[in-house]
Write an enzyme that holds these catalytic residues in place. Structure first.
Site, short mmCIF file in Angstrom:
data_model
loop_
_atom_site.label_atom_id
_atom_site.label_comp_id
_atom_site.label_asym_id
_atom_site.label_seq_id
_atom_site.Cartn_x
_atom_site.Cartn_y
_atom_site.Cartn_z
N GLU A 1 5.35 6.67 -9.33
CA GLU A 1 3.95 6.28 -9.10
C GLU A 1 3.33 7.15 -8.01
O GLU A 1 2.19 7.60 -8.13
CB GLU A 1 3.85 4.80 -8.69
CG GLU A 1 4.22 3.83 -9.78
CD GLU A 1 4.01 2.37 -9.36
OE1 GLU A 1 3.01 2.06 -8.70
OE2 GLU A 1 4.87 1.53 -9.70
N HIS B 1 -0.23 1.24 -12.95
CA HIS B 1 0.53 0.08 -13.44
C HIS B 1 1.99 0.51 -13.65
O HIS B 1 2.24 1.59 -14.20
CB HIS B 1 -0.08 -0.43 -14.74
CG HIS B 1 0.61 -1.65 -15.25
ND1 HIS B 1 0.44 -2.89 -14.66
CD2 HIS B 1 1.50 -1.82 -16.26
CE1 HIS B 1 1.20 -3.77 -15.29
NE2 HIS B 1 1.85 -3.15 -16.26
N ASN C 1 -6.54 2.85 -12.21
CA ASN C 1 -5.54 1.85 -11.85
C ASN C 1 -4.16 2.44 -12.08
O ASN C 1 -3.97 3.28 -12.96
CB ASN C 1 -5.70 0.60 -12.72
CG ASN C 1 -4.69 -0.48 -12.38
OD1 ASN C 1 -4.45 -0.77 -11.20
ND2 ASN C 1 -4.08 -1.09 -13.39
N MET D 1 -4.31 -6.82 -6.90
CA MET D 1 -3.85 -7.82 -7.86
C MET D 1 -4.92 -8.86 -8.21
O MET D 1 -4.64 -10.04 -8.30
CB MET D 1 -2.58 -8.51 -7.32
CG MET D 1 -1.46 -7.54 -6.99
SD MET D 1 -1.11 -6.34 -8.29
CE MET D 1 0.39 -7.04 -8.94
N ARG E 1 -15.59 -15.57 -9.30
CA ARG E 1 -15.14 -14.19 -9.45
C ARG E 1 -16.33 -13.23 -9.36
O ARG E 1 -16.26 -12.18 -8.74
CB ARG E 1 -14.44 -14.04 -10.81
CG ARG E 1 -13.71 -12.73 -10.99
CD ARG E 1 -13.01 -12.67 -12.33
NE ARG E 1 -11.94 -13.62 -12.49
CZ ARG E 1 -10.72 -13.52 -11.94
NH1 ARG E 1 -10.43 -12.50 -11.18
NH2 ARG E 1 -9.80 -14.43 -12.15
N ASN F 1 1.27 3.09 -2.63
CA ASN F 1 0.46 4.03 -3.43
C ASN F 1 -0.74 4.52 -2.63
O ASN F 1 -1.11 5.69 -2.73
CB ASN F 1 0.01 3.37 -4.73
CG ASN F 1 1.09 3.45 -5.79
OD1 ASN F 1 1.39 4.53 -6.29
ND2 ASN F 1 1.71 2.32 -6.09
N ASP G 1 -4.94 -4.44 -17.44
CA ASP G 1 -4.03 -3.29 -17.56
C ASP G 1 -4.28 -2.52 -18.85
O ASP G 1 -3.34 -2.20 -19.61
CB ASP G 1 -2.57 -3.75 -17.47
CG ASP G 1 -2.25 -4.34 -16.10
OD1 ASP G 1 -2.79 -3.85 -15.10
OD2 ASP G 1 -1.46 -5.30 -16.03
N LEU H 1 -10.87 -7.81 -12.33
CA LEU H 1 -12.29 -7.53 -12.08
C LEU H 1 -13.09 -7.92 -13.32
O LEU H 1 -12.67 -7.64 -14.45
CB LEU H 1 -12.47 -6.04 -11.78
CG LEU H 1 -11.78 -5.57 -10.49
CD1 LEU H 1 -11.63 -4.05 -10.47
CD2 LEU H 1 -12.54 -6.06 -9.26
N GLY I 1 0.77 -1.24 0.00
CA GLY I 1 0.00 0.00 0.00
C GLY I 1 0.80 1.29 0.00
O GLY I 1 0.36 2.28 0.57
#
Ligand code: GAR
Length: 215
Positions: free
Chosen positions: A174, A109, A107, A90, A65, A14, A145, A93, A12
């Protein structure tokens, strides 16, 4: 002011950058909820320390899922969040979830998308011999991504870089661009047109552009 949920799976850092940005009262977003799919991760501690509500929704507890994503959706709606930031989350979705939150999921990446989607980005950048890599904040679409790019930062690759040194340099960037991207979106400055993001007020954005500084 918009309420944002942050989804994490691990350390975490970010998330921390977003928490720190939100401490500025002029920042246009507030973190209403942090959800982790993994229990006991450092990111949850960071949220708790900042007084942010947390939830663990462990994907291992769900038979599909879709069932996991439905539970996520329910928690997100309940939190009143208008935006979702994936920050080292990770899990893939499913399309139904993504379409429910169309252009409302960001997101980050660790590559200059569309290059090096997926895992082991730094190893693959080194292997490919590219001279620059970096990071991307984008709106999420149902592909992995993938989706309209909001901000990118480039990082020069030096001959003596390995995957770890490169990952550290990229991570530093980032932490700069994720709060910037969230700010742009929360202020309503972004408009998705086809596969591109148009940003209103180009001067404002040019101040944000990060130029690579070869070392
Ligand atoms: C970050 O490098 C992020 O870009 C990456 O995971 C790391 C999480 O670090 N995300 C992805 O690879 C998503 N495809 P953090 O937990 O310290 O923020």
């Amino acid at each position: 002011m918009i309420d944002v949920a942050v989804l994490i799976s691990g350390g975490g850092t970010n998330l921390q950058a977003l928490i720190d940005a939100c401490t500025d009262e002029t920042f246009p977003a507030r973190i209403a909820l942090v959800i982790s799919n993994n229990p006991g991760v450092k990111g949850l501690e960071r949220a708790k320390k900042a007084g942010i509500p947390t939830k663990v929704i462990n994907h291992r507890d769900f038979s599909s899922r879709e069932a996991f994503d439905d539970k996520l959706h329910e928690a997100l709606v309940e939190s009143g969040s208008g935006l979702i930031c994936l920050a080292g989350f990770m899990r893939i979705l499913d399309a139904r979830f993504v379409n429910r939150w169309k252009n409302k999921i960001l997101n980050i990446h660790p590559s200059l998308l569309p290059s090096f989607k997926g895992l082991h980005t730094q190893e693959r950048a080194l292997e490919a011999g590219v001279r620059f890599t970096g990071c991307t904040v984008h709106f999420v679409n149902p592909e992995l991504d993938d989706g309209p790019i909001i901000i990118q930062a480039a990082v020069a690759i030096n001959p003596d870089d390995d995957a770890d040194t490169l990952a550290a340099k990229v991570l530093t960037q980032e932490h700069i661009i994720y709060p910037q991207a969230l700010k742009l979106v929360a202020e309503g400055r972004t408009m998705v047109e086809g596969s591109r993001v148009i940003i209103r007020d180009a001067d404002y954005v040019s101040q944000m552009v990060i130029n690579p500084k070869p070392e």
